[in-house]
Motif scaffolding. Structure first.
Motif, PDB file in Angstrom:
ATOM      1  N   ASP A  74     180.362  34.114  89.892  1.00  0.00           N
ATOM      2  CA  ASP A  74     180.885  33.915  88.745  1.00  0.00           C
ATOM      3  C   ASP A  74     180.081  33.277  87.806  1.00  0.00           C
ATOM      4  N   PRO A  75     179.553  33.474  86.772  1.00  0.00           N
ATOM      5  CA  PRO A  75     178.525  33.058  86.038  1.00  0.00           C
ATOM      6  C   PRO A  75     179.108  31.457  85.288  1.00  0.00           C
ATOM      7  N   ALA A  76     180.283  31.449  85.389  1.00  0.00           N
ATOM      8  CA  ALA A  76     181.079  30.117  84.793  1.00  0.00           C
ATOM      9  C   ALA A  76     180.915  29.006  85.933  1.00  0.00           C
ATOM     10  N   ARG A  77     180.666  29.072  87.035  1.00  0.00           N
ATOM     11  CA  ARG A  77     180.540  28.231  88.259  1.00  0.00           C
ATOM     12  C   ARG A  77     178.944  28.012  88.740  1.00  0.00           C
ATOM     13  N   ARG A  78     178.850  26.752  89.075  1.00  0.00           N
ATOM     14  CA  ARG A  78     177.597  26.477  89.866  1.00  0.00           C
ATOM     15  C   ARG A  78     177.574  27.027  91.205  1.00  0.00           C
ATOM     16  N   ILE A 124     182.442  29.278 102.656  1.00  0.00           N
ATOM     17  CA  ILE A 124     182.439  28.580 101.375  1.00  0.00           C
ATOM     18  C   ILE A 124     180.939  28.637 100.738  1.00  0.00           C
ATOM     19  N   LEU A 125     179.773  28.705 101.217  1.00  0.00           N
ATOM     20  CA  LEU A 125     178.501  28.420 100.891  1.00  0.00           C
ATOM     21  C   LEU A 125     178.031  29.602 100.080  1.00  0.00           C
ATOM     22  N   ASP A 126     177.302  29.453  99.188  1.00  0.00           N
ATOM     23  CA  ASP A 126     176.549  30.764  98.360  1.00  0.00           C
ATOM     24  C   ASP A 126     175.282  30.826  99.029  1.00  0.00           C
ATOM     25  N   ARG A 143     172.355  33.288  93.125  1.00  0.00           N
ATOM     26  CA  ARG A 143     173.185  34.151  92.007  1.00  0.00           C
ATOM     27  C   ARG A 143     173.288  35.510  92.409  1.00  0.00           C
ATOM     28  N   GLY A 144     172.485  36.055  93.320  1.00  0.00           N
ATOM     29  CA  GLY A 144     172.634  37.330  93.882  1.00  0.00           C
ATOM     30  C   GLY A 144     171.559  38.226  93.112  1.00  0.00           C
TER      31      GLY A 144
END
Length: 261
Positions: A6-10, A63-65, A247-248
């Motif tokens: 989601d670009p709205a979150r870090r 949880i982690l990206d 961010r993928g």
């Protein structure tokens, strides 16, 4: 399917701690690893304890990206890659080994990026089935801690050659960069599926690796880009790649200029 953030979150990146003792057992991570992840990669940092009995890798990997395996004063235990015990005076951190290898493996399987610095590069190589050995030219790669103050360790360095069309060469726009060098061990046999991103032109030591086995970046460097990330373009590029990977994406990530004092 490509992973979407989601670009709205870090994005949230886990940073692995180490087990040390300072009058009592403590979890440790140097602050210098955290700051550029915030300022250059645009991430929120979650510290991960190097305690197998408390680190729930299933929950953490959900949880982690992404995950950063940091440098450390300890080494990967040699039995994990079939080698003889380390020389007297060199330490291991079995708890860190266990959490790093299991959590990194789970993250990769989930299609999430894993990054490594110094010990972290070595953990990635072991995870992929590779081995480690003492640096062939120890004086070239490591300035003895008993003879230098902390900061001067990171002033010791040499040039590395970046692989043509590699991630680091693309991000830096260079084929040769100068890096610091603060390690006693390095890659011996390269892990299966890892590509060489950088090499020491004088002794042939692998200095950086990459892979994309399950759709997300795996990238590790033998040097310490976090030390001079505020001033060195090549070090900023490494954290830019972390930001893009979280961010993928697989290309460079636009980040603000940041300079340490």
């Amino acid at each position: 399917m490509a992973r979407r953030i989601d670009p709205a979150r870090r994005p949230v990146i886990g940073v692995l701690c180490c087990n040390e003792v300072a009058d009592r057992p403590i979890q440790v991570v140097a602050s210098r690893f955290v700051a550029p992840l915030t300022h250059l990669a645009g991430a929120t940092v979650l510290l991960v304890p190097a305690m197998p009995d408390t680190a729930d890798v299933g929950t953490l990997s959900a949880i982690l990206d992404g995950l950063l395996l940091t440098g450390s004063r300890s080494h990967v235990a040699p039995w994990r890659y079939g080698a003889a015990p380390l020389p007297v005076g060199q330490t291991v951190d079995e708890g860190r080994d266990e959490v790093a290898l299991v959590l990194a493996g789970r993250m990769i399987e989930a299609g999430k990026p894993v990054f490594g610095i110094c010990r972290g590069l070595q953990e990635i190589n072991v995870l992929f089935g590779g081995t480690l050995a003492p640096a062939a030219d120890a004086a070239r790669h490591h300035r003895g801690e008993g003879h230098d103050d902390y900061e001067s360790l990171f002033h010791h360095g040499h040039d590395v050659e970046l692989s043509a069309c590699g991630r680091l060469a693309d991000a830096t726009g260079a084929r040769r960069v100068r890096v610091n060098s603060v390690h006693q061990q390095g890659i011996d046999r390269l892990g299966g599926g890892l590509a060489v991103e950088a090499i020491d032109p004088d002794d042939g030591l692998v200095e950086a690796v990459s892979a994309r086995p399950c759709g997300a970046d795996v990238l590790g460097v033998q040097w310490h880009p976090e030390w001079d990330a505020g001033t060195a373009p090549a070090s900023r590029a490494f954290f830019s790649l972390i930001g893009a990977g979280l961010r993928g994406g697989s290309g460079s990530h636009s980040v603000p200029t940041w300079r340490t004092e």
